[in-house]
Design a protein around this motif. Structure first.
Motif, PDB file in Angstrom:
ATOM      1  N   LYS A 184       4.061   5.867  -5.396  1.00 15.45           N
ATOM      2  CA  LYS A 184       4.104   6.018  -6.852  1.00 15.45           C
ATOM      3  C   LYS A 184       3.120   7.103  -7.304  1.00 15.45           C
ATOM      4  O   LYS A 184       3.440   7.917  -8.171  1.00 15.45           O
ATOM      5  CB  LYS A 184       3.770   4.682  -7.518  1.00 15.45           C
ATOM      6  N   ARG A 185       1.909   7.087  -6.738  1.00 15.06           N
ATOM      7  CA  ARG A 185       0.935   8.118  -7.103  1.00 15.06           C
ATOM      8  C   ARG A 185       1.451   9.505  -6.690  1.00 15.06           C
ATOM      9  O   ARG A 185       1.323  10.491  -7.433  1.00 15.06           O
ATOM     10  CB  ARG A 185      -0.392   7.843  -6.409  1.00 15.06           C
ATOM     11  N   PHE A 209       0.830  -1.204   0.000  1.00 12.38           N
ATOM     12  CA  PHE A 209       0.000   0.000   0.000  1.00 12.38           C
ATOM     13  C   PHE A 209       0.871   1.263   0.000  1.00 12.38           C
ATOM     14  O   PHE A 209       0.611   2.229  -0.733  1.00 12.38           O
ATOM     15  CB  PHE A 209      -0.924  -0.007   1.214  1.00 12.38           C
ATOM     16  N   ALA A 210       1.923   1.260   0.818  1.00 12.71           N
ATOM     17  CA  ALA A 210       2.818   2.422   0.884  1.00 12.71           C
ATOM     18  C   ALA A 210       3.528   2.629  -0.440  1.00 12.71           C
ATOM     19  O   ALA A 210       3.760   3.777  -0.874  1.00 12.71           O
ATOM     20  CB  ALA A 210       3.822   2.236   2.012  1.00 12.71           C
ATOM     21  N   GLN A 211       3.871   1.520  -1.107  1.00 11.97           N
ATOM     22  CA  GLN A 211       4.553   1.630  -2.393  1.00 11.97           C
ATOM     23  C   GLN A 211       3.645   2.246  -3.460  1.00 11.97           C
ATOM     24  O   GLN A 211       4.062   3.119  -4.244  1.00 11.97           O
ATOM     25  CB  GLN A 211       5.025   0.233  -2.829  1.00 11.97           C
ATOM     26  N   LYS A 212       2.364   1.795  -3.491  1.00 16.39           N
ATOM     27  CA  LYS A 212       1.421   2.362  -4.448  1.00 16.39           C
ATOM     28  C   LYS A 212       1.175   3.841  -4.171  1.00 16.39           C
ATOM     29  O   LYS A 212       1.123   4.671  -5.091  1.00 16.39           O
ATOM     30  CB  LYS A 212       0.099   1.599  -4.369  1.00 16.39           C
ATOM     31  N   SER A 213       1.029   4.138  -2.893  1.00 18.58           N
ATOM     32  CA  SER A 213       0.774   5.540  -2.540  1.00 18.58           C
ATOM     33  C   SER A 213       1.952   6.413  -2.940  1.00 18.58           C
ATOM     34  O   SER A 213       1.783   7.559  -3.411  1.00 18.58           O
ATOM     35  CB  SER A 213       0.520   5.654  -1.040  1.00 18.58           C
ATOM     36  N   ALA A 240       4.039  10.737  -9.104  1.00 13.74           N
ATOM     37  CA  ALA A 240       3.467  11.239 -10.365  1.00 13.74           C
ATOM     38  C   ALA A 240       2.818  12.599 -10.173  1.00 13.74           C
ATOM     39  O   ALA A 240       2.981  13.516 -11.010  1.00 13.74           O
ATOM     40  CB  ALA A 240       2.459  10.222 -10.903  1.00 13.74           C
ATOM     41  N   MET A 241       2.083  12.752  -9.097  1.00 14.19           N
ATOM     42  CA  MET A 241       1.421  14.031  -8.832  1.00 14.19           C
ATOM     43  C   MET A 241       2.458  15.113  -8.551  1.00 14.19           C
ATOM     44  O   MET A 241       2.298  16.272  -8.969  1.00 14.19           O
ATOM     45  CB  MET A 241       0.472  13.896  -7.644  1.00 14.19           C
ATOM     46  N   TYR A 242       3.538  14.724  -7.842  1.00 12.67           N
ATOM     47  CA  TYR A 242       4.578  15.717  -7.526  1.00 12.67           C
ATOM     48  C   TYR A 242       5.297  16.146  -8.799  1.00 12.67           C
ATOM     49  O   TYR A 242       5.675  17.320  -8.963  1.00 12.67           O
ATOM     50  CB  TYR A 242       5.559  15.127  -6.519  1.00 12.67           C
ATOM     51  N   ALA A 243       5.462  15.209  -9.732  1.00 14.51           N
ATOM     52  CA  ALA A 243       6.120  15.540 -11.004  1.00 14.51           C
ATOM     53  C   ALA A 243       5.268  16.502 -11.833  1.00 14.51           C
ATOM     54  O   ALA A 243       5.802  17.338 -12.587  1.00 14.51           O
ATOM     55  CB  ALA A 243       6.399  14.263 -11.801  1.00 14.51           C
ATOM     56  N   ASP A 244       3.933  16.416 -11.709  1.00 13.99           N
ATOM     57  CA  ASP A 244       3.042  17.329 -12.426  1.00 13.99           C
ATOM     58  C   ASP A 244       2.704  18.550 -11.594  1.00 13.99           C
ATOM     59  O   ASP A 244       1.779  19.304 -11.939  1.00 13.99           O
ATOM     60  CB  ASP A 244       1.742  16.595 -12.793  1.00 13.99           C
ATOM     61  N   SER A 245       3.417  18.745 -10.524  1.00 14.96           N
ATOM     62  CA  SER A 245       3.225  19.894  -9.622  1.00 14.96           C
ATOM     63  C   SER A 245       1.831  19.935  -9.034  1.00 14.96           C
ATOM     64  O   SER A 245       1.247  21.001  -8.786  1.00 14.96           O
ATOM     65  CB  SER A 245       3.533  21.203 -10.360  1.00 14.96           C
TER      66      SER A 245
END
Length: 327
Positions: free
Chosen positions: A126-127, A120-124, A130-135
């Motif tokens: 990763k999301r 669960f921590a790994q999936k969270s 991705a969100m941090y990369a898109d600011s």
């Protein structure tokens, strides 16, 4: 009235004659004593005497029980030692057997829970990445997701190692340590049991009991002689001879020893001639001895030891001065 001097004169003459005759008798013989080899039995442990199984005058044999002591402190130590052995044995068995089935089940359940948390921590994370990369996520939220991911990973690693160790078994060092503790406990128990066996006073030699120094109910202390007596058929004759007359005595000579009180004679053999300790040397003026003379002890073993057994201990005996040199 009778004249006192007339009465004293005959008495003085009688005393002089008796003394002269006695001295003349000793001039022709060495004076000695009847001896026996003595032995005493003691206790190694302090305890109160419960029972005495022999009496003075008895002939005891090797292995006979002479007395029984009460050792309550030792009894308590034996009980404690049994407990220590039981605990150490359980520790060693547990180390050999390793984890139980229930412990393995608990570790496996813990491992599965850690795996789910990590997934669960790994999936969270990763999301969040991705969100941090898109600011679309603040740096603080991203850092929190990363920390949770690392914590879940560390928890999974720890649970995995714990499960693998349980499956592999206990380390051999731990097994050796528990084995050593078990052996040490066994030694403590053995020591306590040996001390407990000392409650019985056992004869280690044949002995004619002469003296019993304690009674039932009295306290016996370690090293105190409770039973003492003589070794059967160990009678011998002891003489002391000054250096100036030792030439009349030869080791290995067959001699005849006279016992004045019973008017008996015993044939024997001179087995040892040894110098007595320095304190026995003559260092003052004596009528028959010279200054600074060494004194020697003569030991004679009778041929008929059974007959000599009936002689009184420490009674006087005589040895003619011309003892001969035959062997």
């Amino acid at each position: 009235m009778n004249n006192p001097t007339k009465i004293l004169l005959p008495l003085s003459m009688i005393f002089f004659c008796v003394t002269s005759c006695s001295q003349k008798k000793l001039d022709n013989a060495f004076e000695g004593k009847i001896k026996r080899e003595t032995i005493a039995f003691t206790t190694k442990m302090a305890g109160r005497i419960l029972k005495i199984y022999v009496k003075e005058g008895d002939l005891v044999h090797r292995g006979d029980t002479l007395a029984m002591l009460s050792l309550p402190e030792v009894t308590a130590k034996v009980a404690q030692a049994h407990g220590v052995v039981k605990a150490a044995s359980a520790q060693h068995t547990m180390a050999d057997n390793g984890a139980t089935k229930n412990q393995l089940k608990q570790l496996q359940a813990k491992y599965h829970a850690s795996s789910e948390q990590f997934a669960f921590a790994q999936k969270s994370f990763k999301r969040a990445s991705a969100m941090y990369a898109d600011s679309m996520m603040a740096p603080q939220a991203y850092d929190e997701a990363y920390a949770k991911f690392q914590g879940a990973k560390a928890q999974l690693d720890a649970t995995t190692a714990e499960l693998n160790e349980a499956k592999k078994g206990v380390r051999y060092e731990t097994k050796d340590a528990t084995l050593g503790q078990q052996q040490q406990a066994a030694g403590v128990l053995q020591e306590a049991e040996v001390a407990y066996s000392e409650r019985y006073i056992i004869a280690t030699n044949d002995m004619a009991v002469e003296t019993i120094t304690l009674h039932e109910g009295e306290l016996a202390t370690p090293g105190y002689a409770i039973f003492s007596g003589y070794i059967p058929n160990s009678t011998w004759f002891r003489f002391t001879v000054p250096e100036s007359q030792i030439a009349q005595v030869k080791k290995g000579s067959s001699v005849t020893v006279k016992v004045p009180y019973s008017e008996e004679a015993f044939n024997g053999k001179i087995v040892t001639i040894k110098q007595m300790p320095k304190y026995a040397d003559i260092t003052t003026a004596y009528p028959e001895y010279k200054m600074d003379e060494a004194v020697y002890e003569i030991k004679i073993i009778p041929e008929d030891t059974k007959k000599a057994e009936g002689l009184l201990y420490n009674a006087a005996v005589l040895l003619p001065r011309s003892v001969g040199t035959s062997k």
